[in-house]
Design a protein around this motif. Structure first.
Motif, PDB file in Angstrom:
ATOM      1  N   THR A 157       5.778   8.382  -4.708  1.00 20.08           N
ATOM      2  CA  THR A 157       6.086   7.148  -5.426  1.00 20.08           C
ATOM      3  C   THR A 157       7.575   6.847  -5.471  1.00 20.08           C
ATOM      4  OG1 THR A 157       6.103   8.380  -7.507  1.00 20.08           O
ATOM      5  CG2 THR A 157       4.028   7.331  -6.864  1.00 20.08           C
ATOM      6  N   ARG A 158       8.374   7.662  -4.826  1.00 14.50           N
ATOM      7  CA  ARG A 158       9.805   7.389  -4.812  1.00 14.50           C
ATOM      8  C   ARG A 158      10.076   6.129  -4.001  1.00 14.50           C
ATOM      9  NH1 ARG A 158      11.979  12.851  -2.450  1.00 14.50           N
ATOM     10  NH2 ARG A 158      10.132  12.463  -1.218  1.00 14.50           N
ATOM     11  N   PRO A 159      11.088   5.341  -4.372  1.00 13.09           N
ATOM     12  CA  PRO A 159      11.387   4.127  -3.585  1.00 13.09           C
ATOM     13  C   PRO A 159      11.915   4.508  -2.211  1.00 13.09           C
ATOM     14  CG  PRO A 159      13.041   4.468  -5.284  1.00 13.09           C
ATOM     15  CD  PRO A 159      11.948   5.478  -5.534  1.00 13.09           C
ATOM     16  N   LEU A 160      11.614   3.661  -1.223  1.00 16.22           N
ATOM     17  CA  LEU A 160      12.075   3.928   0.132  1.00 16.22           C
ATOM     18  C   LEU A 160      13.578   3.746   0.210  1.00 16.22           C
ATOM     19  CD1 LEU A 160       9.312   2.080   2.137  1.00 16.22           C
ATOM     20  CD2 LEU A 160       9.595   4.527   1.842  1.00 16.22           C
ATOM     21  N   PRO A 161      14.232   4.534   1.025  1.00 11.43           N
ATOM     22  CA  PRO A 161      15.686   4.394   1.135  1.00 11.43           C
ATOM     23  C   PRO A 161      16.041   3.096   1.855  1.00 11.43           C
ATOM     24  CG  PRO A 161      14.877   5.971   2.720  1.00 11.43           C
ATOM     25  CD  PRO A 161      13.710   5.607   1.855  1.00 11.43           C
ATOM     26  N   ALA A 162      17.142   2.492   1.437  1.00 12.65           N
ATOM     27  CA  ALA A 162      17.616   1.263   2.075  1.00 12.65           C
ATOM     28  C   ALA A 162      18.185   1.614   3.439  1.00 12.65           C
ATOM     29  CB  ALA A 162      18.672   0.605   1.203  1.00 12.65           C
ATOM     30  N   TYR A 163      17.967   0.736   4.411  1.00 11.52           N
ATOM     31  CA  TYR A 163      18.467   0.974   5.758  1.00 11.52           C
ATOM     32  C   TYR A 163      19.216  -0.267   6.211  1.00 11.52           C
ATOM     33  CZ  TYR A 163      18.646   2.190  10.678  1.00 11.52           C
ATOM     34  OH  TYR A 163      19.072   2.483  11.934  1.00 11.52           O
ATOM     35  N   GLY A 164      20.478  -0.140   6.516  1.00 11.97           N
ATOM     36  CA  GLY A 164      21.278  -1.258   6.974  1.00 11.97           C
ATOM     37  C   GLY A 164      21.816  -2.071   5.807  1.00 11.97           C
ATOM     38  N   THR A 165      22.492  -3.184   6.148  1.00 17.34           N
ATOM     39  CA  THR A 165      23.120  -4.002   5.123  1.00 17.34           C
ATOM     40  C   THR A 165      22.366  -5.284   4.836  1.00 17.34           C
ATOM     41  OG1 THR A 165      24.458  -5.067   6.819  1.00 17.34           O
ATOM     42  CG2 THR A 165      25.402  -3.123   5.739  1.00 17.34           C
ATOM     43  N   THR A 166      21.351  -5.589   5.602  1.00 16.68           N
ATOM     44  CA  THR A 166      20.602  -6.825   5.413  1.00 16.68           C
ATOM     45  C   THR A 166      19.638  -6.660   4.254  1.00 16.68           C
ATOM     46  OG1 THR A 166      20.736  -7.227   7.766  1.00 16.68           O
ATOM     47  CG2 THR A 166      19.107  -8.487   6.540  1.00 16.68           C
ATOM     48  N   PRO A 167      19.644  -7.579   3.295  1.00 14.44           N
ATOM     49  CA  PRO A 167      18.694  -7.457   2.179  1.00 14.44           C
ATOM     50  C   PRO A 167      17.270  -7.735   2.658  1.00 14.44           C
ATOM     51  CG  PRO A 167      19.882  -9.523   2.053  1.00 14.44           C
ATOM     52  CD  PRO A 167      20.488  -8.752   3.170  1.00 14.44           C
ATOM     53  N   PRO A 168      16.286  -7.205   1.956  1.00 16.08           N
ATOM     54  CA  PRO A 168      14.905  -7.452   2.363  1.00 16.08           C
ATOM     55  C   PRO A 168      14.562  -8.932   2.249  1.00 16.08           C
ATOM     56  CG  PRO A 168      14.982  -6.251   0.291  1.00 16.08           C
ATOM     57  CD  PRO A 168      16.380  -6.341   0.794  1.00 16.08           C
ATOM     58  N   VAL A 169      13.754  -9.398   3.182  1.00 12.84           N
ATOM     59  CA  VAL A 169      13.361 -10.800   3.242  1.00 12.84           C
ATOM     60  C   VAL A 169      11.861 -10.881   3.020  1.00 12.84           C
ATOM     61  CG1 VAL A 169      13.284 -12.838   4.722  1.00 12.84           C
ATOM     62  CG2 VAL A 169      15.206 -11.272   4.863  1.00 12.84           C
ATOM     63  N   PRO A 170      11.414 -11.802   2.160  1.00  8.41           N
ATOM     64  CA  PRO A 170       9.952 -11.923   1.984  1.00  8.41           C
ATOM     65  C   PRO A 170       9.299 -12.357   3.288  1.00  8.41           C
ATOM     66  CG  PRO A 170      11.104 -13.706   0.868  1.00  8.41           C
ATOM     67  CD  PRO A 170      12.140 -12.750   1.341  1.00  8.41           C
ATOM     68  N   GLN A 171       8.187 -11.733   3.608  1.00  9.67           N
ATOM     69  CA  GLN A 171       7.454 -12.041   4.826  1.00  9.67           C
ATOM     70  C   GLN A 171       6.043 -12.462   4.432  1.00  9.67           C
ATOM     71  OE1 GLN A 171       7.734  -8.602   7.306  1.00  9.67           O
ATOM     72  NE2 GLN A 171       9.953  -8.701   7.406  1.00  9.67           N
ATOM     73  N   PRO A 172       5.871 -13.750   4.165  1.00 11.97           N
ATOM     74  CA  PRO A 172       4.550 -14.207   3.718  1.00 11.97           C
ATOM     75  C   PRO A 172       3.505 -14.028   4.811  1.00 11.97           C
ATOM     76  CG  PRO A 172       5.948 -16.075   4.224  1.00 11.97           C
ATOM     77  CD  PRO A 172       6.808 -14.843   4.328  1.00 11.97           C
ATOM     78  N   ASP A 173       2.294 -13.806   4.380  1.00 12.31           N
ATOM     79  CA  ASP A 173       1.194 -13.584   5.305  1.00 12.31           C
ATOM     80  C   ASP A 173       0.480 -14.911   5.543  1.00 12.31           C
ATOM     81  OD1 ASP A 173      -0.720 -12.498   6.890  1.00 12.31           O
ATOM     82  OD2 ASP A 173      -1.817 -11.499   5.285  1.00 12.31           O
ATOM     83  N   ASN A 174       0.883 -15.609   6.578  1.00  9.89           N
ATOM     84  CA  ASN A 174       0.277 -16.902   6.909  1.00  9.89           C
ATOM     85  C   ASN A 174      -0.527 -16.744   8.195  1.00  9.89           C
ATOM     86  OD1 ASN A 174       1.580 -18.059   4.756  1.00  9.89           O
ATOM     87  ND2 ASN A 174       3.361 -18.653   5.959  1.00  9.89           N
ATOM     88  N   ARG A 175      -1.667 -16.145   8.085  1.00  6.18           N
ATOM     89  CA  ARG A 175      -2.510 -15.990   9.266  1.00  6.18           C
ATOM     90  C   ARG A 175      -3.242 -17.295   9.516  1.00  6.18           C
ATOM     91  NH1 ARG A 175      -5.097 -10.120   7.904  1.00  6.18           N
ATOM     92  NH2 ARG A 175      -3.135  -9.182   7.352  1.00  6.18           N
ATOM     93  N   ILE A 176      -3.058 -17.811  10.688  1.00  6.45           N
ATOM     94  CA  ILE A 176      -3.694 -19.061  11.054  1.00  6.45           C
ATOM     95  C   ILE A 176      -4.639 -18.775  12.210  1.00  6.45           C
ATOM     96  CG2 ILE A 176      -3.303 -21.381  11.947  1.00  6.45           C
ATOM     97  CD1 ILE A 176      -0.524 -21.261  10.622  1.00  6.45           C
ATOM     98  N   VAL A 177      -5.852 -19.229  12.067  1.00  5.98           N
ATOM     99  CA  VAL A 177      -6.832 -19.043  13.131  1.00  5.98           C
ATOM    100  C   VAL A 177      -6.466 -19.993  14.265  1.00  5.98           C
ATOM    101  CG1 VAL A 177      -9.272 -19.238  13.725  1.00  5.98           C
ATOM    102  CG2 VAL A 177      -8.609 -18.400  11.484  1.00  5.98           C
ATOM    103  N   PRO A 178      -6.394 -19.501  15.510  1.00  4.93           N
ATOM    104  CA  PRO A 178      -6.073 -20.383  16.629  1.00  4.93           C
ATOM    105  C   PRO A 178      -7.131 -21.476  16.784  1.00  4.93           C
ATOM    106  CG  PRO A 178      -6.013 -18.083  17.311  1.00  4.93           C
ATOM    107  CD  PRO A 178      -6.541 -18.112  15.925  1.00  4.93           C
ATOM    108  N   ALA A 179      -6.687 -22.605  17.308  1.00  4.90           N
ATOM    109  CA  ALA A 179      -7.590 -23.753  17.435  1.00  4.90           C
ATOM    110  C   ALA A 179      -8.752 -23.441  18.358  1.00  4.90           C
ATOM    111  CB  ALA A 179      -6.809 -24.958  17.944  1.00  4.90           C
ATOM    112  N   TRP A 180      -8.503 -22.682  19.424  1.00  3.54           N
ATOM    113  CA  TRP A 180      -9.593 -22.391  20.354  1.00  3.54           C
ATOM    114  C   TRP A 180     -10.659 -21.520  19.694  1.00  3.54           C
ATOM    115  CZ3 TRP A 180     -10.755 -17.391  21.399  1.00  3.54           C
ATOM    116  CH2 TRP A 180      -9.762 -16.437  21.138  1.00  3.54           C
ATOM    117  N   ALA A 181     -10.246 -20.597  18.795  1.00  2.00           N
ATOM    118  CA  ALA A 181     -11.224 -19.730  18.130  1.00  2.00           C
ATOM    119  C   ALA A 181     -12.054 -20.530  17.136  1.00  2.00           C
ATOM    120  CB  ALA A 181     -10.513 -18.586  17.429  1.00  2.00           C
ATOM    121  N   ALA A 182     -11.386 -21.418  16.398  1.00  2.00           N
ATOM    122  CA  ALA A 182     -12.125 -22.254  15.450  1.00  2.00           C
ATOM    123  C   ALA A 182     -13.069 -23.186  16.190  1.00  2.00           C
ATOM    124  CB  ALA A 182     -11.145 -23.052  14.588  1.00  2.00           C
TER     125      ALA A 182
END
Length: 173
Positions: A50-75
């Motif tokens: 449960t320890r926090p992960l160590p920071a790596y690099g100088t760039t702050p974390p960026v939110p990465q929203p989960d926007n899964r879109i079904v391709p038009a051909w599959a729909a």
């Protein structure tokens, strides 16, 4: 009938160790039974750090929203499949209801009559899906990074030739 073993006896020539007395044998039996009935120690099967992960690099974390879109051909393929299925069921039920007056016509025979219609519709849907996917074969992806970035392009070659293939995975760096 049995020899008295309360006192120590002389060792047997085949077995050079001294024999146990009845008291020793009883005590050893009690020890073995007590050891056998001890509870098994609980060994953990999983561990969560449960320890926090160590920071790596100088760039702050960026939110990465989960926007899964079904391709038009599959729909489109899914909609065509549902439409073909519903159309074939509706057509088969319509033919069955129309043929209710004929004694020789059964539900099974009507379903066998509508089977070629379903096959033609499925082939048409497959051809349409293939043509649509040919149009979208070239996709270009752009990645935009901020901060220090290390990019690695690894190529994994996995040759597998012949009827019975043996994989020799190699990571080339």
């Amino acid at each position: 009938m049995y020899a008295d073993t309360t006192a120590e006896s002389t060792p047997d020539p085949l077995h050079p160790h001294a024999r146990m007395t009845n008291a020793e044998a009883t005590e050893e039996a009690r020890r073995i039974i007590a050891e056998a009935y001890q509870p098994v120690p609980q060994i953990p099967t999983a561990y969560r750090d449960t320890r926090p992960l160590p920071a790596y690099g100088t760039t702050p974390p960026v939110p990465q929203p989960d926007n899964r879109i079904v391709p038009a051909w599959a729909a489109g393929t899914a909609v065509v499949g549902i439409g073909v299925g519903a159309g074939c069921v509706g057509l088969g039920c319509g033919i069955w209801l129309a043929c209710q007056g004929f004694a020789a016509v059964t539900l099974t025979s009507v379903l066998f009559v509508t089977l070629p219609i379903a096959a033609v519709a499925a082939v048409a849907a497959a051809i349409g899906s293939a043509l649509r996917s040919l149009k979208v074969t070239h996709t270009e992806t752009h990645h935009h990074y901020t901060g220090p970035v290390q990019q690695q392009n690894n190529t994994i070659t996995a040759p597998a030739y012949g009827l019975i293939a043996r994989n020799r995975n190699e990571l080339n760096r």
